[in-house]
Write a protein that holds these residues in place. Structure first.
Motif, PDB file in Angstrom:
ATOM      1  N   PRO A   1      -3.591  49.566 112.919  1.00 38.36           N
ATOM      2  CA  PRO A   1      -2.924  49.457 111.618  1.00 38.36           C
ATOM      3  C   PRO A   1      -2.648  48.005 111.238  1.00 38.36           C
ATOM      4  CG  PRO A   1      -1.824  51.035 113.051  1.00 38.36           C
ATOM      5  CD  PRO A   1      -2.780  50.284 113.903  1.00 38.36           C
ATOM      6  N   ASP A   2      -2.779  47.706 109.956  1.00 39.57           N
ATOM      7  CA  ASP A   2      -2.498  46.347 109.503  1.00 39.57           C
ATOM      8  C   ASP A   2      -1.001  46.172 109.262  1.00 39.57           C
ATOM      9  OD1 ASP A   2      -1.870  47.349 106.871  1.00 39.57           O
ATOM     10  OD2 ASP A   2      -4.010  47.397 106.435  1.00 39.57           O
ATOM     11  N   GLU A   3      -0.590  44.928 109.068  1.00 39.49           N
ATOM     12  CA  GLU A   3       0.835  44.627 108.925  1.00 39.49           C
ATOM     13  C   GLU A   3       1.445  45.265 107.682  1.00 39.49           C
ATOM     14  OE1 GLU A   3       1.873  40.547 109.269  1.00 39.49           O
ATOM     15  OE2 GLU A   3       0.940  40.285 111.239  1.00 39.49           O
ATOM     16  N   GLU A   4       0.640  45.459 106.656  1.00 39.85           N
ATOM     17  CA  GLU A   4       1.156  46.059 105.427  1.00 39.85           C
ATOM     18  C   GLU A   4       1.647  47.482 105.677  1.00 39.85           C
ATOM     19  OE1 GLU A   4      -0.335  47.244 100.910  1.00 39.85           O
ATOM     20  OE2 GLU A   4      -1.623  46.036 102.213  1.00 39.85           O
ATOM     21  N   VAL A   5       0.875  48.267 106.469  1.00 43.28           N
ATOM     22  CA  VAL A   5       1.269  49.645 106.776  1.00 43.28           C
ATOM     23  C   VAL A   5       2.511  49.646 107.666  1.00 43.28           C
ATOM     24  CG1 VAL A   5       0.567  51.807 107.861  1.00 43.28           C
ATOM     25  CG2 VAL A   5      -1.078  50.516 106.518  1.00 43.28           C
ATOM     26  N   LEU A   6       2.536  48.746 108.657  1.00 45.55           N
ATOM     27  CA  LEU A   6       3.704  48.656 109.527  1.00 45.55           C
ATOM     28  C   LEU A   6       4.957  48.309 108.722  1.00 45.55           C
ATOM     29  CD1 LEU A   6       2.280  46.747 112.635  1.00 45.55           C
ATOM     30  CD2 LEU A   6       2.414  49.203 112.241  1.00 45.55           C
ATOM     31  N   ARG A   7       4.799  47.380 107.805  1.00 48.32           N
ATOM     32  CA  ARG A   7       5.931  46.960 106.972  1.00 48.32           C
ATOM     33  C   ARG A   7       6.370  48.108 106.057  1.00 48.32           C
ATOM     34  NH1 ARG A   7       3.963  42.496 105.877  1.00 48.32           N
ATOM     35  NH2 ARG A   7       2.849  43.046 103.967  1.00 48.32           N
ATOM     36  N   CYS A   8       5.409  48.857 105.543  1.00 48.35           N
ATOM     37  CA  CYS A   8       5.713  49.982 104.660  1.00 48.35           C
ATOM     38  C   CYS A   8       6.624  50.995 105.359  1.00 48.35           C
ATOM     39  CB  CYS A   8       4.424  50.659 104.204  1.00 48.35           C
ATOM     40  SG  CYS A   8       4.671  52.182 103.255  1.00 48.35           S
ATOM     41  N   PHE A   9       6.382  51.224 106.657  1.00 46.26           N
ATOM     42  CA  PHE A   9       7.173  52.197 107.398  1.00 46.26           C
ATOM     43  C   PHE A   9       8.322  51.563 108.174  1.00 46.26           C
ATOM     44  CE2 PHE A   9       3.751  54.974 106.307  1.00 46.26           C
ATOM     45  CZ  PHE A   9       4.318  56.239 106.289  1.00 46.26           C
ATOM     46  N   GLY A  10       8.571  50.300 107.930  1.00 48.12           N
ATOM     47  CA  GLY A  10       9.719  49.649 108.535  1.00 48.12           C
ATOM     48  C   GLY A  10       9.615  49.454 110.034  1.00 48.12           C
TER      49      GLY A  10
ATOM     50  N   GLU B   1      12.640  56.155 114.584  1.00 49.88           N
ATOM     51  CA  GLU B   1      11.718  55.051 114.858  1.00 49.88           C
ATOM     52  C   GLU B   1      10.440  55.562 115.508  1.00 49.88           C
ATOM     53  OE1 GLU B   1      15.349  51.794 115.488  1.00 49.88           O
ATOM     54  OE2 GLU B   1      14.379  52.733 117.217  1.00 49.88           O
ATOM     55  N   LEU B   2      10.584  56.494 116.444  1.00 56.10           N
ATOM     56  CA  LEU B   2       9.414  57.080 117.091  1.00 56.10           C
ATOM     57  C   LEU B   2       8.532  57.817 116.091  1.00 56.10           C
ATOM     58  CD1 LEU B   2      10.483  58.695 120.513  1.00 56.10           C
ATOM     59  CD2 LEU B   2       8.777  56.906 120.134  1.00 56.10           C
ATOM     60  N   GLN B   3       9.159  58.555 115.184  1.00 59.45           N
ATOM     61  CA  GLN B   3       8.366  59.319 114.222  1.00 59.45           C
ATOM     62  C   GLN B   3       7.567  58.401 113.302  1.00 59.45           C
ATOM     63  OE1 GLN B   3       6.800  61.929 114.072  1.00 59.45           O
ATOM     64  NE2 GLN B   3       8.153  63.531 113.283  1.00 59.45           N
ATOM     65  N   ARG B   4       8.097  57.238 112.985  1.00 57.13           N
ATOM     66  CA  ARG B   4       7.344  56.278 112.169  1.00 57.13           C
ATOM     67  C   ARG B   4       6.066  55.863 112.882  1.00 57.13           C
ATOM     68  NH1 ARG B   4      11.721  53.349 108.683  1.00 57.13           N
ATOM     69  NH2 ARG B   4      13.516  54.649 109.138  1.00 57.13           N
ATOM     70  N   PHE B   5       6.162  55.612 114.188  1.00 57.70           N
ATOM     71  CA  PHE B   5       4.972  55.272 114.974  1.00 57.70           C
ATOM     72  C   PHE B   5       3.972  56.433 114.974  1.00 57.70           C
ATOM     73  CE2 PHE B   5       7.559  51.887 116.836  1.00 57.70           C
ATOM     74  CZ  PHE B   5       6.623  50.889 117.058  1.00 57.70           C
ATOM     75  N   CYS B   6       4.479  57.637 115.168  1.00 58.09           N
ATOM     76  CA  CYS B   6       3.602  58.808 115.246  1.00 58.09           C
ATOM     77  C   CYS B   6       2.864  59.041 113.923  1.00 58.09           C
ATOM     78  CB  CYS B   6       4.405  60.046 115.626  1.00 58.09           C
ATOM     79  SG  CYS B   6       4.978  60.035 117.336  1.00 58.09           S
ATOM     80  N   ILE B   7       3.519  58.723 112.816  1.00 55.67           N
ATOM     81  CA  ILE B   7       2.864  58.866 111.512  1.00 55.67           C
ATOM     82  C   ILE B   7       1.824  57.765 111.302  1.00 55.67           C
ATOM     83  CG2 ILE B   7       3.232  58.752 109.010  1.00 55.67           C
ATOM     84  CD1 ILE B   7       5.985  60.066 109.519  1.00 55.67           C
ATOM     85  N   VAL B   8       2.219  56.528 111.536  1.00 59.50           N
ATOM     86  CA  VAL B   8       1.327  55.402 111.255  1.00 59.50           C
ATOM     87  C   VAL B   8       0.053  55.457 112.095  1.00 59.50           C
ATOM     88  CG1 VAL B   8       1.100  52.893 111.462  1.00 59.50           C
ATOM     89  CG2 VAL B   8       3.113  53.878 110.376  1.00 59.50           C
ATOM     90  N   ARG B   9       0.162  55.890 113.329  1.00 57.17           N
ATOM     91  CA  ARG B   9      -1.030  55.902 114.181  1.00 57.17           C
ATOM     92  C   ARG B   9      -2.076  56.913 113.709  1.00 57.17           C
ATOM     93  NH1 ARG B   9       0.337  58.909 119.947  1.00 57.17           N
ATOM     94  NH2 ARG B   9       1.239  60.805 119.060  1.00 57.17           N
ATOM     95  N   LEU B  10      -1.677  57.820 112.815  1.00 57.46           N
ATOM     96  CA  LEU B  10      -2.619  58.816 112.289  1.00 57.46           C
ATOM     97  C   LEU B  10      -3.212  58.431 110.941  1.00 57.46           C
ATOM     98  CD1 LEU B  10      -0.637  62.101 113.084  1.00 57.46           C
ATOM     99  CD2 LEU B  10      -2.365  60.959 114.481  1.00 57.46           C
ATOM    100  N   LEU B  11      -2.766  57.315 110.365  1.00 55.37           N
ATOM    101  CA  LEU B  11      -3.167  56.968 109.002  1.00 55.37           C
ATOM    102  C   LEU B  11      -4.440  56.119 108.959  1.00 55.37           C
ATOM    103  CD1 LEU B  11       0.320  56.246 107.425  1.00 55.37           C
ATOM    104  CD2 LEU B  11      -0.954  58.395 107.516  1.00 55.37           C
ATOM    105  N   SER B  12      -5.379  56.442 109.807  1.00 54.44           N
ATOM    106  CA  SER B  12      -6.674  55.776 109.818  1.00 54.44           C
ATOM    107  C   SER B  12      -7.374  55.965 108.470  1.00 54.44           C
ATOM    108  CB  SER B  12      -7.539  56.370 110.936  1.00 54.44           C
ATOM    109  OG  SER B  12      -8.900  56.132 110.709  1.00 54.44           O
ATOM    110  N   PRO B  13      -8.245  55.030 108.075  1.00 49.45           N
ATOM    111  CA  PRO B  13      -9.034  55.231 106.851  1.00 49.45           C
ATOM    112  C   PRO B  13      -9.878  56.508 106.891  1.00 49.45           C
ATOM    113  CG  PRO B  13      -9.155  52.946 107.555  1.00 49.45           C
ATOM    114  CD  PRO B  13      -8.456  53.683 108.653  1.00 49.45           C
TER     115      PRO B  13
END
Length: 204
Positions: free
Chosen positions: A103-112, A129-141
């Protein structure tokens, strides 16, 4: 693109009662479809079948009328209710985050997600905080559909609002199709474009 479940039936054994019976539904990209119904009526089972984690005894799940791939990255991704059960406790969060993509920094920043969190163990983070990680790791293109199974039920009200606001914003930008499993009708009315009561399509 369209995700469809066609005549899905499921039970745990040949002699046990049907949990799902002849269930059919369709979700287009850009749609947010709520699945509501009482506890024990098969909502989570349906979520697992849609994402390929559980196999239906009868029926099939299709993307644009083709079977969902079982090899490689699946365009249908499932977000669990309990993030602590969806991460490896022996991995630091940076490795967990990059399990599927980078994930790029923009997505990480979006989810805090703060940079110092990447060096922490799962036990050092809160549920939100854990759930934010679990969501972001699935947001592949490559992701086209998100199956959200009671994803904020266990979180405090502030974390719930933050996660849903950010997820909905990103889903609109990327035109994800979403299936939102919830027992909370108020949440469903607020975030979904269409609501299905499982009792009306489950013929068990």
């Amino acid at each position: 693109m369209q995700l469809s479940a066609e005549n899905i039936s499921f039970r745990y054994t040949e002699t046990s009662p049907w949990i799902l019976k002849d269930v059919s539904l369709k979700v287009d990209t850009g749609e947010r479809v709520g699945i509501v119904g009482p506890s024990g009526y098969g909502k989570s089972t349906l979520a697992k079948i849609l994402a390929g984690y559980q196999r239906a005894e009868v029926g099939q799940v299709l993307i644009d009328q083709k079977p969902v791939q079982t090899n490689g990255f699946c365009p249908v991704q499932l977000i669990y209710q309990h993030p602590e059960l969806a991460v490896n406790p022996r991995w630091k969060m940076e490795k967990t985050l990059r399990e599927c993509w980078d994930p790029d920094e923009e997505v990480l920043r979006c989810f805090g997600i703060e940079k110092d969190w990447l060096k922490r163990w799962p036990r050092e983070l809160s549920g939100g905080e854990l759930q934010r990680f679990c969501i972001v790791r699935l947001l592949s293109p490559k992701t086209k559909f998100l199956i959200c199974d009671e994803i904020t039920t266990m979180l405090d009200v502030i974390s719930q609002a933050q996660i849903w606001n950010r997820l909905l914003m990103l889903s609109e930008e990327r035109s994800y199709g979403m299936v939102i499993v919830t027992h909370n009708m108020e949440l469903a009315k607020r975030v979904c474009t269409r609501i299905i009561d499982l009792r009306e399509i489950n013929r068990r």
